[in-house]
Design a protein around this motif. Structure first.
Motif, PDB file in Angstrom:
ATOM      1  N   ASP A   9     -14.320 -15.665 -11.875  1.00 47.11           N
ATOM      2  CA  ASP A   9     -13.942 -14.785 -12.976  1.00 47.11           C
ATOM      3  C   ASP A   9     -12.839 -13.819 -12.519  1.00 47.11           C
ATOM      4  N   THR A  10     -11.611 -14.307 -12.541  1.00 48.36           N
ATOM      5  CA  THR A  10     -10.466 -13.481 -12.163  1.00 48.36           C
ATOM      6  C   THR A  10      -9.261 -13.923 -12.995  1.00 48.36           C
ATOM      7  N   THR A  45      -2.759  -6.868  -5.622  1.00 46.40           N
ATOM      8  CA  THR A  45      -2.498  -7.316  -4.240  1.00 46.40           C
ATOM      9  C   THR A  45      -1.079  -7.830  -3.986  1.00 46.40           C
ATOM     10  N   CYS A  87      -6.710  -9.186  12.428  1.00 49.44           N
ATOM     11  CA  CYS A  87      -5.324  -9.257  11.931  1.00 49.44           C
ATOM     12  C   CYS A  87      -4.318  -8.541  12.830  1.00 49.44           C
ATOM     13  N   ARG A 119     -15.374 -13.331  -6.051  1.00 50.20           N
ATOM     14  CA  ARG A 119     -14.008 -13.103  -6.530  1.00 50.20           C
ATOM     15  C   ARG A 119     -13.322 -11.938  -5.804  1.00 50.20           C
ATOM     16  N   ALA A 120     -14.150 -11.005  -5.273  1.00 51.39           N
ATOM     17  CA  ALA A 120     -13.569  -9.832  -4.624  1.00 51.39           C
ATOM     18  C   ALA A 120     -12.882 -10.187  -3.300  1.00 51.39           C
ATOM     19  N   LEU A 134      -8.039 -13.176  -1.746  1.00 56.29           N
ATOM     20  CA  LEU A 134      -7.165 -12.403  -0.861  1.00 56.29           C
ATOM     21  C   LEU A 134      -6.547 -13.197   0.290  1.00 56.29           C
ATOM     22  N   PHE A 135      -7.160 -14.342   0.629  1.00 56.34           N
ATOM     23  CA  PHE A 135      -6.795 -14.978   1.903  1.00 56.34           C
ATOM     24  C   PHE A 135      -6.185 -16.374   1.741  1.00 56.34           C
ATOM     25  N   GLN A 157     -12.139  -0.876  -0.692  1.00 60.55           N
ATOM     26  CA  GLN A 157     -11.403   0.391  -0.836  1.00 60.55           C
ATOM     27  C   GLN A 157     -11.317   1.143   0.486  1.00 60.55           C
ATOM     28  N   TYR A 210      -8.649  -0.448   2.487  1.00 64.86           N
ATOM     29  CA  TYR A 210      -7.357  -0.025   1.923  1.00 64.86           C
ATOM     30  C   TYR A 210      -6.949   1.357   2.456  1.00 64.86           C
ATOM     31  N   HIS A 247       1.559  -6.368   8.771  1.00 64.07           N
ATOM     32  CA  HIS A 247       0.518  -7.343   8.406  1.00 64.07           C
ATOM     33  C   HIS A 247       0.456  -7.458   6.885  1.00 64.07           C
ATOM     34  N   ALA A 297      -1.519  -7.959   4.073  1.00 61.87           N
ATOM     35  CA  ALA A 297      -2.873  -7.974   3.504  1.00 61.87           C
ATOM     36  C   ALA A 297      -2.844  -7.643   2.017  1.00 61.87           C
ATOM     37  N   ASN A 298      -1.913  -6.770   1.651  1.00 60.88           N
ATOM     38  CA  ASN A 298      -1.861  -6.306   0.264  1.00 60.88           C
ATOM     39  C   ASN A 298      -0.508  -5.607   0.072  1.00 60.88           C
ATOM     40  N   ARG A 336       0.333  -3.516  -2.019  1.00 58.63           N
ATOM     41  CA  ARG A 336       0.189  -2.080  -2.335  1.00 58.63           C
ATOM     42  C   ARG A 336      -0.005  -1.252  -1.065  1.00 58.63           C
ATOM     43  N   ASN A 340      -3.163 -13.449   2.590  1.00 56.97           N
ATOM     44  CA  ASN A 340      -3.429 -12.871   3.906  1.00 56.97           C
ATOM     45  C   ASN A 340      -3.895 -13.981   4.850  1.00 56.97           C
ATOM     46  N   ALA A 345      -9.898  -6.186  11.022  1.00 50.75           N
ATOM     47  CA  ALA A 345     -11.310  -5.945  11.307  1.00 50.75           C
ATOM     48  C   ALA A 345     -11.463  -5.389  12.711  1.00 50.75           C
TER      49      ALA A 345
HETATM   50  N1  ACO Z   1     -10.652 -10.434 -10.281  1.00 54.25           N
HETATM   51  C1  ACO Z   1     -11.030  -9.616 -11.282  1.00 54.25           C
HETATM   52  N2  ACO Z   1     -11.777  -8.521 -11.075  1.00 54.25           N
HETATM   53  C2  ACO Z   1     -12.147  -8.254  -9.811  1.00 54.25           C
HETATM   54  C3  ACO Z   1     -11.782  -9.059  -8.733  1.00 54.25           C
HETATM   55  C4  ACO Z   1     -11.006 -10.203  -8.998  1.00 54.25           C
HETATM   56  N3  ACO Z   1     -10.588 -11.058  -8.045  1.00 54.25           N
HETATM   57  N4  ACO Z   1     -12.297  -8.548  -7.602  1.00 54.25           N
HETATM   58  C5  ACO Z   1     -12.960  -7.425  -7.962  1.00 54.25           C
HETATM   59  N5  ACO Z   1     -12.883  -7.262  -9.297  1.00 54.25           N
HETATM   60  C6  ACO Z   1     -13.439  -6.202 -10.119  1.00 54.25           C
HETATM   61  C7  ACO Z   1     -14.591  -5.491  -9.465  1.00 54.25           C
HETATM   62  O1  ACO Z   1     -15.788  -6.202  -9.698  1.00 54.25           O
HETATM   63  C8  ACO Z   1     -14.562  -4.155 -10.163  1.00 54.25           C
HETATM   64  O2  ACO Z   1     -15.174  -4.309 -11.412  1.00 54.25           O
HETATM   65  P1  ACO Z   1     -16.061  -3.092 -12.030  1.00 54.25           P
HETATM   66  O3  ACO Z   1     -15.125  -1.932 -12.177  1.00 54.25           O
HETATM   67  O4  ACO Z   1     -16.524  -3.658 -13.327  1.00 54.25           O
HETATM   68  O5  ACO Z   1     -17.145  -2.846 -11.025  1.00 54.25           O
HETATM   69  C9  ACO Z   1     -13.074  -3.922 -10.405  1.00 54.25           C
HETATM   70  O6  ACO Z   1     -12.430  -5.205 -10.278  1.00 54.25           O
HETATM   71  C10 ACO Z   1     -12.430  -2.969  -9.424  1.00 54.25           C
HETATM   72  O7  ACO Z   1     -12.856  -3.347  -8.124  1.00 54.25           O
HETATM   73  P2  ACO Z   1     -12.376  -2.575  -6.866  1.00 54.25           P
HETATM   74  O8  ACO Z   1     -12.981  -3.157  -5.653  1.00 54.25           O
HETATM   75  O9  ACO Z   1     -12.553  -1.107  -7.126  1.00 54.25           O
HETATM   76  O10 ACO Z   1     -10.815  -2.897  -6.925  1.00 54.25           O
HETATM   77  P3  ACO Z   1      -9.663  -2.256  -6.080  1.00 54.25           P
HETATM   78  O11 ACO Z   1      -8.680  -1.643  -6.974  1.00 54.25           O
HETATM   79  O12 ACO Z   1     -10.177  -1.442  -4.945  1.00 54.25           O
HETATM   80  O13 ACO Z   1      -8.957  -3.532  -5.463  1.00 54.25           O
HETATM   81  C11 ACO Z   1      -8.867  -4.830  -3.466  1.00 54.25           C
HETATM   82  C12 ACO Z   1      -9.701  -4.415  -4.644  1.00 54.25           C
HETATM   83  C13 ACO Z   1      -7.661  -5.614  -3.945  1.00 54.25           C
HETATM   84  C14 ACO Z   1      -9.738  -5.741  -2.571  1.00 54.25           C
HETATM   85  C15 ACO Z   1      -8.400  -3.583  -2.692  1.00 54.25           C
HETATM   86  O14 ACO Z   1      -9.468  -2.714  -2.450  1.00 54.25           O
HETATM   87  C16 ACO Z   1      -7.776  -3.953  -1.390  1.00 54.25           C
HETATM   88  O15 ACO Z   1      -6.754  -4.596  -1.352  1.00 54.25           O
HETATM   89  N6  ACO Z   1      -8.372  -3.540  -0.275  1.00 54.25           N
HETATM   90  C17 ACO Z   1      -7.887  -3.981   1.017  1.00 54.25           C
HETATM   91  C18 ACO Z   1      -8.489  -5.309   1.263  1.00 54.25           C
HETATM   92  C19 ACO Z   1      -7.835  -6.005   2.404  1.00 54.25           C
HETATM   93  O16 ACO Z   1      -6.658  -5.916   2.586  1.00 54.25           O
HETATM   94  N7  ACO Z   1      -8.655  -6.704   3.168  1.00 54.25           N
HETATM   95  C20 ACO Z   1      -8.243  -7.424   4.305  1.00 54.25           C
HETATM   96  C21 ACO Z   1      -7.469  -6.517   5.255  1.00 54.25           C
HETATM   97  S1  ACO Z   1      -7.844  -6.666   6.902  1.00 54.25           S
HETATM   98  C22 ACO Z   1      -7.634  -8.154   7.237  1.00 54.25           C
HETATM   99  O17 ACO Z   1      -6.604  -8.638   6.926  1.00 54.25           O
HETATM  100  C23 ACO Z   1      -8.751  -8.979   7.883  1.00 54.25           C
END
Ligand code: ACO
Length: 315
Positions: free
Chosen positions: A26-27, A36, A109, A146-147, A151-152, A207, A210, A241, A243-244, A246, A271, A303
């Motif tokens: 569901d995305t 991202t 990473c 989906r969260a 991303l990867f 978050q 982030y 790196h 990852a995002n 933003r 990523n 990580a």
């Molecule tokens: N599609 C649609 N909705 C989604 C998705 C998705 N893929 N994923 C989450 N949501 C929903 C959540 O369920 C939440 O819904 P709710 O408000 O009803 O509860 C809503 O979107 C907001 O979720 P958040 O987690 O608050 O979204 P946020 O704006 O923080 O963005 C994200 C999430 C993109 C993961 C962000 O936090 C981010 O980029 N963080 C860094 C992650 C990262 O870079 N990780 C790896 C780095 S380190 C490495 O590389 C190993």
């Protein structure tokens, strides 16, 4: 003292768009792109991680004008190779028919920058060192979550390092917090514990990651600039790196620098963990963006939480 004399990259054949993912979980393309910057990723179907590492390594060797037998050490920054043991580096050594010290390092990473520091410390003994950052997150992420699954991507990026004066600064660090971003090891079937497996899937506090990334990367950049007595304007490219987008834009805005100094390819590959920096570097070299005398700052985070920062004046 080291310099990079060849780079290479290898991605799997199968590309997966955001729209294709939206048919599975569901995305939506809009959600993924706006949060991202990711539009696409490549995912292994038939390829092993050793295949990707070998592909990237052979290109880097060709560009360095070296035969595999001229490599005296292989370092593979990776979260997980094809086997728990032997290392990905040993699997790669077999493919290249090279007999030399070969080992993996896990700094997530930031691993590529950790690999550079190890190479720097050993270069007086080992003439040419091959570093291959490679990861296959497609087997560590939960494709129902989906969260994280959006991303990867999978990929490998390589470089050949030899003696030279390019590296001006390197600092690696761990601000340890294993709960922020992790994948648990398999539990096995020991009869001496009741520990249950959680599937070993990657999990994260998105978050918090982030916030850590924007803050820590900004601090590490400022530390490097202060140490070298440079300003952000003196850096030609910040190779961060991927990852995002933003996170990268957040760091860039704080430094008041233009977008062209922060190259990105996260839209194409997502990523790829330890591979993002060498893949991006290789693309920049192929596109003839990197010229002799350019100052590059490369920054990884991941990580641990780990960070890795280096500055090179390209030779
Ligand atoms: N599609 C649609 N909705 C989604 C998705 C998705 N893929 N994923 C989450 N949501 C929903 C959540 O369920 C939440 O819904 P709710 O408000 O009803 O509860 C809503 O979107 C907001 O979720 P958040 O987690 O608050 O979204 P946020 O704006 O923080 O963005 C994200 C999430 C993109 C993961 C962000 O936090 C981010 O980029 N963080 C860094 C992650 C990262 O870079 N990780 C790896 C780095 S380190 C490495 O590389 C190993």
């Amino acid at each position: 003292m080291i310099k990079i004399i060849g780079t290479g990259r290898k991605l799997p054949e199968r590309s997966v768009s955001n729209d294709e993912l939206a048919a599975m979980v569901d995305t939506s393309d809009e959600w993924i792109t706006s949060r991202t910057g990711i539009k696409n990723r490549f995912v292994c179907t038939k390829e092993s991680l050793t295949d990707l590492a070998e592909g990237a390594a052979r290109i880097a060797l060709e560009k360095a004008n070296l035969s595999p037998q001229e490599i005296e050490m292989i370092i593979c920054p990776t979260i997980a190779g094809d086997f728990s043991f032997p290392s990905l580096a040993c699997c790669l050594a077999q493919r290249l028919n090279v007999k030399c010290p070969a080992f993996d390092i896990n700094a997530a990473c930031s691993g590529f920058i950790y690999g550079l520091e190890i190479a720097e410390s050993l270069i007086s003994k080992y003439k040419n060192i091959l570093i291959v950052g490679a990861d296959m997150m497609s087997r560590l992420i939960d494709w129902n979550d989906r969260a994280s699954c959006v991303l990867f991507g999978d990929g490998a990026g390589a470089c050949v390092v030899t003696s030279g004066g390019a590296l001006k600064y390197i600092r690696n660090n761990a601000d340890a917090n294993p709960e922020m971003l992790f994948a648990k090891s398999r539990t096995g079937n020991s009869p001496f514990t009741n520990e249950e497996s959680d599937g070993g899937f990657a999990a994260m506090q998105g978050q918090d990651v982030y916030k850590f990334a924007v803050t820590a990367v900004g601090e590490e950049i400022n530390l490097a600039l202060a140490k070298l007595n440079l300003s952000a304007a003196d850096i030609d490219y910040f190779v961060l790196h991927q990852a995002n987008s933003r996170i990268i834009d957040g760091v860039r805005t704080r430094l008041k620098q233009p977008p062209e100094k922060f190259p990105m390819n996260i839209d194409k590959y997502a990523n790829t963990t330890a591979a993002t920096i060498p893949i991006l570097l290789d693309e920049m070299i192929d596109e003839e963006k990197v010229k002799t005398g350019n100052t590059l700052m490369m920054v990884g985070f991941g990580a641990g939480m780990t960070t890795g920062t280096c500055v090179m004046v390209w030779e």
